[in-house]
Design a protein around this motif. Structure first.
Motif, PDB file in Angstrom:
ATOM      1  N   GLY A   1      -7.523  -6.621  -1.100  1.00 54.48           N
ATOM      2  CA  GLY A   1      -6.898  -5.628  -0.222  1.00 54.48           C
ATOM      3  C   GLY A   1      -6.189  -4.544  -1.002  1.00 54.48           C
ATOM      4  O   GLY A   1      -6.259  -3.360  -0.646  1.00 54.48           O
ATOM      5  N   SER A   2      -5.529  -4.928  -2.070  1.00 58.89           N
ATOM      6  CA  SER A   2      -4.849  -3.953  -2.918  1.00 58.89           C
ATOM      7  C   SER A   2      -5.861  -3.008  -3.574  1.00 58.89           C
ATOM      8  O   SER A   2      -5.604  -1.808  -3.711  1.00 58.89           O
ATOM      9  CB  SER A   2      -4.029  -4.681  -3.980  1.00 58.89           C
TER      10      SER A   2
ATOM     11  N   LEU B   1      -7.572 -12.619  -1.769  1.00 57.30           N
ATOM     12  CA  LEU B   1      -7.681 -11.643  -0.677  1.00 57.30           C
ATOM     13  C   LEU B   1      -6.632 -10.549  -0.790  1.00 57.30           C
ATOM     14  O   LEU B   1      -6.897  -9.380  -0.478  1.00 57.30           O
ATOM     15  CB  LEU B   1      -7.570 -12.355   0.666  1.00 57.30           C
ATOM     16  N   PHE B   2      -5.445 -10.892  -1.236  1.00 57.31           N
ATOM     17  CA  PHE B   2      -4.393  -9.897  -1.440  1.00 57.31           C
ATOM     18  C   PHE B   2      -4.820  -8.880  -2.486  1.00 57.31           C
ATOM     19  O   PHE B   2      -4.628  -7.668  -2.299  1.00 57.31           O
ATOM     20  CB  PHE B   2      -3.095 -10.598  -1.851  1.00 57.31           C
ATOM     21  N   GLN B   3      -5.397  -9.340  -3.588  1.00 57.06           N
ATOM     22  CA  GLN B   3      -5.831  -8.422  -4.646  1.00 57.06           C
ATOM     23  C   GLN B   3      -7.014  -7.557  -4.194  1.00 57.06           C
ATOM     24  O   GLN B   3      -7.091  -6.382  -4.555  1.00 57.06           O
ATOM     25  CB  GLN B   3      -6.191  -9.203  -5.915  1.00 57.06           C
TER      26      GLN B   3
ATOM     27  N   SER C   1      -6.555  -4.533  -9.720  1.00 62.97           N
ATOM     28  CA  SER C   1      -6.631  -5.481  -8.609  1.00 62.97           C
ATOM     29  C   SER C   1      -7.990  -6.157  -8.554  1.00 62.97           C
ATOM     30  O   SER C   1      -8.090  -7.339  -8.233  1.00 62.97           O
ATOM     31  CB  SER C   1      -6.350  -4.790  -7.287  1.00 62.97           C
TER      32      SER C   1
ATOM     33  N   LEU D   1      -8.860  -2.240  -2.290  1.00 57.85           N
ATOM     34  CA  LEU D   1      -9.464  -1.408  -1.246  1.00 57.85           C
ATOM     35  C   LEU D   1      -8.516  -0.336  -0.727  1.00 57.85           C
ATOM     36  O   LEU D   1      -8.969   0.731  -0.287  1.00 57.85           O
ATOM     37  CB  LEU D   1      -9.961  -2.281  -0.092  1.00 57.85           C
ATOM     38  N   ASP D   2      -7.208  -0.580  -0.773  1.00 60.55           N
ATOM     39  CA  ASP D   2      -6.294   0.469  -0.316  1.00 60.55           C
ATOM     40  C   ASP D   2      -5.940   1.446  -1.440  1.00 60.55           C
ATOM     41  O   ASP D   2      -5.241   2.426  -1.212  1.00 60.55           O
ATOM     42  CB  ASP D   2      -5.046  -0.112   0.340  1.00 60.55           C
TER      43      ASP D   2
END
Length: 181
Positions: free
Chosen positions: A47-48, A43-45, A78, A50-51
């Motif tokens: 999010g990275s 999920l962190f990757q 990511s 998508l931002d």
């Protein structure tokens, strides 16, 4: 680039402190922790990605993407990392119930999932390191640390497997001597 090493070291130190304080077995707790950490990292990757902060070198490949603030297509690192982490998580879920019955891994107590996951994460980090934008000073330091991480994980894996490698190594040497005679 070094934040990866910070979370790995911080996780190992905090987990060892916690298990010692609670008087639990480190490898069993670490094996269960892997299944909680990997979805978080996935999920962190995502999010990275998508931002727009998880991009690498410029590329002309079909998977190259435009990221905010860039004028050229770049590797979506990511997204690659999230895919690799998902594959690792799925692989570990599949082997989690079976590794204790494998003959070649003698230690049935724990550590197999942790060391397998950590080794695969290090290999993924190593492969993706070559797609990152090169830093001026520390580019090869990250690659070197990843190679050291793979070597240490492999050594821990072999030590934790419960096999007597010195005995097996001597058997191999004796067989080679017999062939040469």
């Amino acid at each position: 680039g070094f934040s990866f090493w910070g979370w790995v070291l911080g996780l190992i130190i905090s987990l060892s402190w916690f298990t010692k304080k609670e008087k639990w077995e480190f490898w069993r707790v670490a094996d269960e922790t892997v299944f909680g950490i990997l979805p978080f990292l996935i999920l962190f990757q995502i999010g990275s990605f998508l931002d727009g902060s998880g991009f690498g070198r410029t590329t002309n490949m079909p998977w190259g993407m435009y990221f905010p603030g860039t004028l050229l297509k770049r590797h979506p690192l990511s997204l690659f990392s999230a895919i690799f982490l998902f594959a690792i998580w799925y692989f570990l879920l599949k082997i989690e119930r079976h590794w204790r019955i494998w003959d070649w891994y003698k230690n049935k107590e724990g550590g197999f999932i942790t060391l397998s996951g950590l080794g695969l994460i290090f290999l993924t980090h190593f492969l993706l390191a070559f797609l990152k934008e090169a830093g001026v000073y520390f580019y090869w330091a990250g690659v070197g640390l990843t190679v050291i991480g793979v070597a240490v994980t492999a050594a821990l894996f072999l030590l934790n497997s419960g096999r007597n490698f010195s005995k097996n190594f001597l058997k191999i040497l004796q067989c080679r001597k017999k062939k040469n005679l």
